[in-house]
Design an enzyme around this catalytic site. Structure first.
Site, PDB file in Angstrom:
ATOM      1  CG  ASN A 148     -45.682 -15.061  -1.723  1.00  0.00           C
ATOM      2  OD1 ASN A 148     -45.379 -13.877  -1.859  1.00  0.00           O
ATOM      3  ND2 ASN A 148     -45.503 -15.945  -2.661  1.00  0.00           N
ATOM      4  N   GLY A 202     -48.146   0.270   5.365  1.00  0.00           N
ATOM      5  CA  GLY A 202     -49.564   0.625   5.434  1.00  0.00           C
ATOM      6  C   GLY A 202     -50.391  -0.260   4.526  1.00  0.00           C
ATOM      7  N   GLY A 204     -52.721  -1.527   1.395  1.00  0.00           N
ATOM      8  CA  GLY A 204     -52.607  -1.412  -0.059  1.00  0.00           C
ATOM      9  C   GLY A 204     -53.490  -0.318  -0.636  1.00  0.00           C
ATOM     10  N   GLY A 208     -50.380   1.871  -0.795  1.00  0.00           N
ATOM     11  CA  GLY A 208     -50.043   1.321  -2.113  1.00  0.00           C
ATOM     12  C   GLY A 208     -50.607   2.197  -3.213  1.00  0.00           C
ATOM     13  CD  GLU A 246     -42.802 -10.711 -12.622  1.00  0.00           C
ATOM     14  OE1 GLU A 246     -43.340 -11.821 -12.804  1.00  0.00           O
ATOM     15  OE2 GLU A 246     -42.064 -10.177 -13.451  1.00  0.00           O
ATOM     16  CB  CYS A 280     -46.448 -16.809  -7.390  1.00  0.00           C
ATOM     17  SG  CYS A 280     -44.681 -16.491  -7.462  1.00  0.00           S
ATOM     18  CD  GLU A 459     -39.949  -8.170 -10.952  1.00  0.00           C
ATOM     19  OE1 GLU A 459     -39.744  -9.037 -10.097  1.00  0.00           O
ATOM     20  OE2 GLU A 459     -40.584  -7.133 -10.724  1.00  0.00           O
TER      21      GLU A 459
HETATM   22  P1  NDP Z   1     -52.108  -8.423  -3.102  1.00  0.00           P
HETATM   23  O1  NDP Z   1     -52.309  -8.102  -4.531  1.00  0.00           O
HETATM   24  O2  NDP Z   1     -53.291  -8.413  -2.208  1.00  0.00           O
HETATM   25  O3  NDP Z   1     -51.053  -7.425  -2.437  1.00  0.00           O
HETATM   26  C1  NDP Z   1     -49.750  -7.230  -2.923  1.00  0.00           C
HETATM   27  C2  NDP Z   1     -49.261  -5.880  -2.458  1.00  0.00           C
HETATM   28  O4  NDP Z   1     -50.049  -4.857  -3.061  1.00  0.00           O
HETATM   29  C3  NDP Z   1     -49.377  -5.668  -0.960  1.00  0.00           C
HETATM   30  O5  NDP Z   1     -48.317  -4.867  -0.518  1.00  0.00           O
HETATM   31  C4  NDP Z   1     -50.693  -4.928  -0.857  1.00  0.00           C
HETATM   32  O6  NDP Z   1     -50.840  -4.220   0.331  1.00  0.00           O
HETATM   33  C5  NDP Z   1     -50.601  -4.028  -2.060  1.00  0.00           C
HETATM   34  N1  NDP Z   1     -51.878  -3.505  -2.525  1.00  0.00           N
HETATM   35  C6  NDP Z   1     -53.131  -3.997  -2.303  1.00  0.00           C
HETATM   36  N2  NDP Z   1     -54.058  -3.220  -2.917  1.00  0.00           N
HETATM   37  C7  NDP Z   1     -53.377  -2.222  -3.537  1.00  0.00           C
HETATM   38  C8  NDP Z   1     -53.775  -1.116  -4.361  1.00  0.00           C
HETATM   39  N3  NDP Z   1     -55.050  -0.880  -4.658  1.00  0.00           N
HETATM   40  N4  NDP Z   1     -52.817  -0.292  -4.845  1.00  0.00           N
HETATM   41  C9  NDP Z   1     -51.516  -0.538  -4.588  1.00  0.00           C
HETATM   42  N5  NDP Z   1     -51.076  -1.561  -3.810  1.00  0.00           N
HETATM   43  C10 NDP Z   1     -52.001  -2.405  -3.305  1.00  0.00           C
HETATM   44  O7  NDP Z   1     -51.355  -9.817  -3.084  1.00  0.00           O
HETATM   45  P2  NDP Z   1     -50.988 -10.675  -1.811  1.00  0.00           P
HETATM   46  O8  NDP Z   1     -50.145  -9.879  -0.883  1.00  0.00           O
HETATM   47  O9  NDP Z   1     -52.249 -11.300  -1.320  1.00  0.00           O
HETATM   48  O10 NDP Z   1     -50.024 -11.782  -2.470  1.00  0.00           O
HETATM   49  C11 NDP Z   1     -50.495 -12.935  -3.049  1.00  0.00           C
HETATM   50  C12 NDP Z   1     -50.570 -12.796  -4.560  1.00  0.00           C
HETATM   51  O11 NDP Z   1     -49.279 -12.477  -5.075  1.00  0.00           O
HETATM   52  C13 NDP Z   1     -50.967 -14.088  -5.232  1.00  0.00           C
HETATM   53  O12 NDP Z   1     -51.902 -13.819  -6.254  1.00  0.00           O
HETATM   54  C14 NDP Z   1     -49.660 -14.588  -5.833  1.00  0.00           C
HETATM   55  O13 NDP Z   1     -49.825 -15.416  -6.942  1.00  0.00           O
HETATM   56  C15 NDP Z   1     -48.995 -13.303  -6.187  1.00  0.00           C
HETATM   57  N6  NDP Z   1     -47.560 -13.509  -6.322  1.00  0.00           N
HETATM   58  C16 NDP Z   1     -46.994 -13.451  -7.564  1.00  0.00           C
HETATM   59  C17 NDP Z   1     -45.639 -13.690  -7.739  1.00  0.00           C
HETATM   60  C18 NDP Z   1     -45.006 -13.603  -9.089  1.00  0.00           C
HETATM   61  O14 NDP Z   1     -43.778 -13.543  -9.145  1.00  0.00           O
HETATM   62  N7  NDP Z   1     -45.738 -13.580 -10.176  1.00  0.00           N
HETATM   63  C19 NDP Z   1     -44.783 -14.042  -6.592  1.00  0.00           C
HETATM   64  C20 NDP Z   1     -45.470 -14.040  -5.336  1.00  0.00           C
HETATM   65  C21 NDP Z   1     -46.814 -13.782  -5.214  1.00  0.00           C
HETATM   66  P3  NDP Z   1     -51.664  -4.918   1.532  1.00  0.00           P
HETATM   67  O15 NDP Z   1     -50.852  -6.058   1.993  1.00  0.00           O
HETATM   68  O16 NDP Z   1     -51.795  -3.858   2.508  1.00  0.00           O
HETATM   69  O17 NDP Z   1     -52.980  -5.342   0.936  1.00  0.00           O
END
Ligand code: NDP
Length: 479
Positions: A148, A202, A204, A208, A246, A280, A459
């Site tokens: 985002n 790559g 997640g 990830g 987070e 978020c 953080e």
């Molecule tokens: P995701 O949880 O889908 O993905 C976040 C990251 O984790 C991506 O790089 C993703 O890779 C990776 N990932 C996915 N599955 C795994 C796994 N099993 N193991 C390790 N890494 C993994 O979140 P989004 O990218 O959809 O982001 C939106 C979410 O983030 C919302 O819920 C939002 O609220 C939250 N958010 C929270 C913030 C905060 O400060 N609290 C700030 C901004 C967002 P890939 O993209 O390949 O799936």
């Protein structure tokens, strides 16, 4: 073409495979991203381990100078970075130019200077003994970030990790990899030593997961969804990794009748719909004190209808594209759910089909819904899009009960001119961040993070510097 950045080199994935990267405003692929797996993470960890002894012993002034150089090179290329973020994510170019990229630069600058004020503690036991705390870097740490605010959140993690002397293996979201790739080019130009930062692209579930499960990665900083955070914790916690998570939010925006109405209205449009509601910290549940409910509903709807949805590259666009087709469908399914739960759509509610370049893009109208109980699914689950609900309230007690009713606890917003009430409500609301009469005002020294299912750890400022170091107490007997 995006490449991995491992051991100071820009390389393809070991698999030799790529996947498509989409421009959400056109709905078509425009670039390719390496499909990395555990083999690439292994190479990155090896490079980081090799770089660690030297980097952790590099004088802090030198580390700081390199990080400042990275900041100044991003500043030099700010136009290219902003455009790349806009195309990759779908956010308006103006927003990328004024918020995302400047804040990414600021993250590097802030931690490069904050480190100079980071001192260890000493605890004297009169004439018996003296204790002092050593704070050493952890070693190789992992960083995983979402789509985002791609560069902004990526650098929020990388900058404190590097400045404290750690070496990093990082994965940006597979959906928005481009500015992280551009950052790797900048790091090479800035003279960051090989292996200190490794960026592996790559999916997640593959790349990830390989980070969270790698035994040599001793700490993980993650921003993303709550479910993913739980998956990462289930792998990392039994390995005793340090974790900073987070996660998601469902933030309340509480509006009392005595607020500064104009300021509140203007900011509430932003806190509801900025970045297509994909922040978020957006306030997606708007609680309005009854005496001003009807007036607010009318004015807020009218202002929202004026937001211009359009090509993110155009200067007058307020609302760009939703980041992916899958996410757009998720948001639309929540609007459908809201209707099934008895909600009335006051404005928006539909996919928007634009003309010209963006005719196949993924756009959704800013959507306002009323008439739903505070404890229905629409009001409890994170939608993470341009959708807000309006809920009237009568008393402070009632609004606190409703505001605290979700599993989340990231941020909240309170609008009132009554000072005592502002502090009283702020103290009772269950969120890690509370904004009174403002939103998204950020001082990088403050602790940032959520309570309950919104996360673990904080953080920002000293909290980040502490997270990325291991505290050890040395006790010296004096007699
Ligand atoms: P995701 O949880 O889908 O993905 C976040 C990251 O984790 C991506 O790089 C993703 O890779 C990776 N990932 C996915 N599955 C795994 C796994 N099993 N193991 C390790 N890494 C993994 O979140 P989004 O990218 O959809 O982001 C939106 C979410 O983030 C919302 O819920 C939002 O609220 C939250 N958010 C929270 C913030 C905060 O400060 N609290 C700030 C901004 C967002 P890939 O993209 O390949 O799936």
């Amino acid at each position: 073409m995006v490449k991995n950045y491992i051991n100071g080199e820009l390389v393809e994935a070991v698999s030799g495979q790529f996947f498509d990267n989409y421009d959400p405003s056109e709905g078509t692929p425009y670039d390719i991203t390496p499909d990395s797996d555990e083999r690439d993470i292994e190479l990155a960890v090896k490079a980081a381990e090799k770089a660690f002894p030297k980097w952790s012993n590099t004088p802090v002034e030198e580390r700081s100078a390199i990080i400042m150089k990275i900041a100044s090179l991003i500043q030099r290329d700010i136009g290219e970075f902003a455009r790349a973020e806009c195309v990759d994510n779908g956010k308006p170019l103006a927003l990328a130019k004024t918020v995302d990229i400047p804040r990414a630069i600021r993250n590097f600058e802030f931690f490069a200077s904050a480190i100079h004020g980071f001192s260890s503690e000493s605890h004297s036991m009169e004439d018996k003994a003296i204790n002092y705390t050593l704070r050493n870097p952890i070693g190789v740490v992992g960083a995983i970030s979402p789509w985002n605010l791609p560069l902004y959140l990526f650098t929020w993690k990388i900058a404190p990790a590097l400045i404290t002397g750690n070496c990093v293996v990082a994965k940006p979201s597979e959906i928005t990899p481009v500015t992280a790739y551009m950052l790797s080019e900048i790091c090479i130009e800035a003279g960051l030593p090989k292996g200190v930062l490794n960026i592996v692209h790559g999916y997640g579930h593959k790349t990830g997961k390989a980070i969270s499960s790698h035994p040599k990665i001793k700490a993980i900083t993650f921003t993303g969804g709550t479910k993913t955070g739980a998956d990462i914790a289930s792998i990392a916690a039994p390995m005793f990794k340090k974790l900073s998570l987070e996660l998601g939010g469902k933030n309340p925006n509480i509006i009392f009748a005595d607020c500064n109405y104009e300021q509140m209205l203007e900011t509430t449009v932003l806190s509801s719909f900025r970045n297509q509601g994909e922040i978020c910290l957006c306030g997606s549940r708007i609680f309005i004190e009854k005496p001003i409910y009807e007036k607010f509903k009318k004015d807020f709807t009218a202002k929202t209808k004026k937001l211009k949805i359009g090509d993110p590259l155009q200067a007058n666009t307020d609302q760009g594209a939703i980041v992916s087709k899958e996410h757009m469908e998720k948001i639309l399914s929540y609007i459908q759910l809201a209707k099934e739960e008895g909600g009335t759509v006051l404005c928006g509610g539909n996919r928007v089909e634009l003309e010209g370049r963006c005719k196949n893009g993924w756009f959704i109208e800013p959507t306002i819904i009323e008439g739903l109980p505070y404890n229905c699914r629409t009001n409890l689950e994170e939608i993470f899009g341009p959708v807000v609900t309006l809920i009237p309230f009568e008393t402070e007690e009632e609004v606190l009960k409703m505001a605290n009713s979700t599993e989340y606890g990231l941020a909240s917003i309170i609008w009132t001119e009554n000072l005592s009430r502002a502090h009283r409500v702020a103290a009772k609301i269950q969120t890690g961040i509370v904004w009174i009469n403002c939103w998204m005002v950020r001082d990088l020294r403050t602790p940032f993070g959520g309570m309950r299912s919104s996360g673990v750890g904080r953080e920002g400022g000293i909290e980040a510097l502490r997270f990325f170091t291991e505290a050890r107490n040395i006790c010296v007997k004096l007699q």
